[in-house]
Write an enzyme that holds these catalytic residues in place. Structure first.
Site, PDB file in Angstrom:
ATOM      1  N   CYS A 105       0.864  -1.054  -0.087  1.00  0.00           N
ATOM      2  CA  CYS A 105      -0.287   0.072   0.009  1.00  0.00           C
ATOM      3  C   CYS A 105       0.897   1.143   0.194  1.00  0.00           C
ATOM      4  O   CYS A 105       0.704   2.119  -0.563  1.00  0.00           O
ATOM      5  CB  CYS A 105      -0.960  -0.067   1.315  1.00  0.00           C
ATOM      6  SG  CYS A 105      -2.027   1.475   1.373  1.00  0.00           S
ATOM      7  N   CYS A 201      -6.957  -2.608   6.984  1.00  0.00           N
ATOM      8  CA  CYS A 201      -8.237  -1.739   6.797  1.00  0.00           C
ATOM      9  C   CYS A 201      -9.140  -2.312   6.078  1.00  0.00           C
ATOM     10  O   CYS A 201     -10.361  -2.235   6.262  1.00  0.00           O
ATOM     11  CB  CYS A 201      -7.884  -0.333   5.889  1.00  0.00           C
ATOM     12  SG  CYS A 201      -7.139  -0.979   4.283  1.00  0.00           S
TER      13      CYS A 201
END
Length: 371
Positions: A105, A201
């Site tokens: 990410c 997440c």
């Protein structure tokens, strides 16, 4: 190139709705920079029973940006996130490894898609609430550990390039977490008392097994000892990670059982009894997709320290660069539960040299492919 004064320097801050990114924006604003806040929406949570807190987080970003008097935007990176991070996450699990989505990410979203978007807004730099430091030494950018050893995040930033680091600011790098909270409280920021987010997440508070099974079909199989004794059945190799103790369901007396290996071809999960079972230990590893933050001038072996998981104390290693760009790493002391798919990150003192993805372990030092 002559450095611009802060008021002529535009910094776009990646804001998550947490205290760290809020204080990042506050500090830059106080230093006189032209600051814009951007909330990244990376995951579509509309069909996930509202578990993800994206809407709430964005409201917090709006509140903080209004308090600071800075412009803010929400930008959607869902497609990039799905293509670059989530697809990688599933592929790694399918291959029997345990991936680290945070590293990917940072490389592909926060410091690529987000950075590129910020440049279209006229940004000179992007800033995030990471606990790390960047130093320009003779035109080469060094990634240096954050001051707070409990929060240092260089482990997750090991895949960044010189180009990316040249455009990055980490205003929290010289602070400890408690100082960041105190700054937020003093300034009366809306996020001052907000809890830190944890976990992955896109999984949120859901059960990991349940989440993974909705994307990958599970294939149950046998749980065996290295001698071939069947100890039960597993639910699917992807649900287990090396060194795992919970959820094996092996009864009996004596020491607890741990996952010590996987055989993808035969769909066997290997288990061993005892925390110090020899099957849990290895003397080296091979890493692929290696990124050196500072270009290495030679392919000679070298000594440094390394981490094989976040927050692990540094371990002494010798690194042997391979002709295919991979590295073989030999440990000064045998290491327990080294997990393929995770990151190995190299350090020279406080300087992060770079890192790679653990491909497989070397049980014995003699297992090295090169002489």
């Amino acid at each position: 190139m002559e450095a611009k004064r802060p008021e002529q320097t535009r910094v776009v801050v990646g804001m998550s709705g947490g205290v760290d990114s809020s204080v990042t924006a506050l500090l830059l604003k106080e230093q006189g920079y032209d600051v814009i806040g951007i909330f990244m929406k990376n995951w579509d949570d509309t069909d996930e029973n509202g578990v993800c807190t994206a809407t709430e987080d964005y409201q917090d970003v709006v509140q903080v940006c209004n308090q600071l008097g800075i412009a803010y935007y929400a930008v959607n990176f869902e497609k990039e996130y799905w293509d670059k991070v989530f697809t990688y996450f599933l592929e790694e699990y399918k291959a029997g490894r345990t991936p680290n989505p945070d590293v990917m990410c940072n490389k592909e979203i926060k410091f690529k898609a987000f950075l590129n978007h910020a440049l279209t807004l006229g940004a000179d730099y992007v800033a995030t609430g990471h606990y790390a430091q960047v130093k320009n030494v003779d035109g080469q950018y060094q990634l240096i550990r954050g001051k707070d050893p409990n929060k240092d995040q260089t482990y997750f930033l090991n895949a960044l390039s010189q180009q990316q680091l040249s455009r990055v600011m980490f205003p929290l790098g010289h602070l400890e977490k408690k100082e960041v909270r105190a700054i937020a409280e003093r300034a009366g920021l809306a996020t001052a008392k907000k809890k830190d987010s944890t976990g992955i997440c896109f999984i949120g508070k859901r059960d990991f097994k349940e989440f993974l099974s909705s994307y990958l079909p599970a294939q149950p199989g046998e749980m065996q000892t290295l001698d071939g004794e069947v100890k039960g059945t597993h639910d699917g190799l992807m649900y287990y990670t090396l060194g795992q103790r919970q959820g094996l369901g092996i009864g009996g007396s004596g020491e607890p059982w741990f996952v010590i290996g996987k055989n993808l071809e035969k769909n066997i999960l290997y288990v061993g009894q005892g925390f110090h079972h020899p099957g849990l230990y290895s003397e080296g590893l091979r890493a692929i997709k290696v990124n050196w933050i500072l270009r290495r001038e030679s392919d000679e072996p070298f000594e440094c320290t390394a981490k094989f998981r976040y927050r692990q104390p540094d371990q002494k290693v010798t690194v042997y660069p391979q002709s295919d760009g991979a590295v073989e790493v030999l440990f000064a002391e045998p290491q327990r539960a080294i997990t393929p798919g995770q990151a190995v990150v190299f350090y020279d003192g406080d300087v992060c040299l770079g890192g790679g993805t653990i491909d497989h372990v070397l049980k014995k030092k003699e297992d090295r492919e090169s002489a």
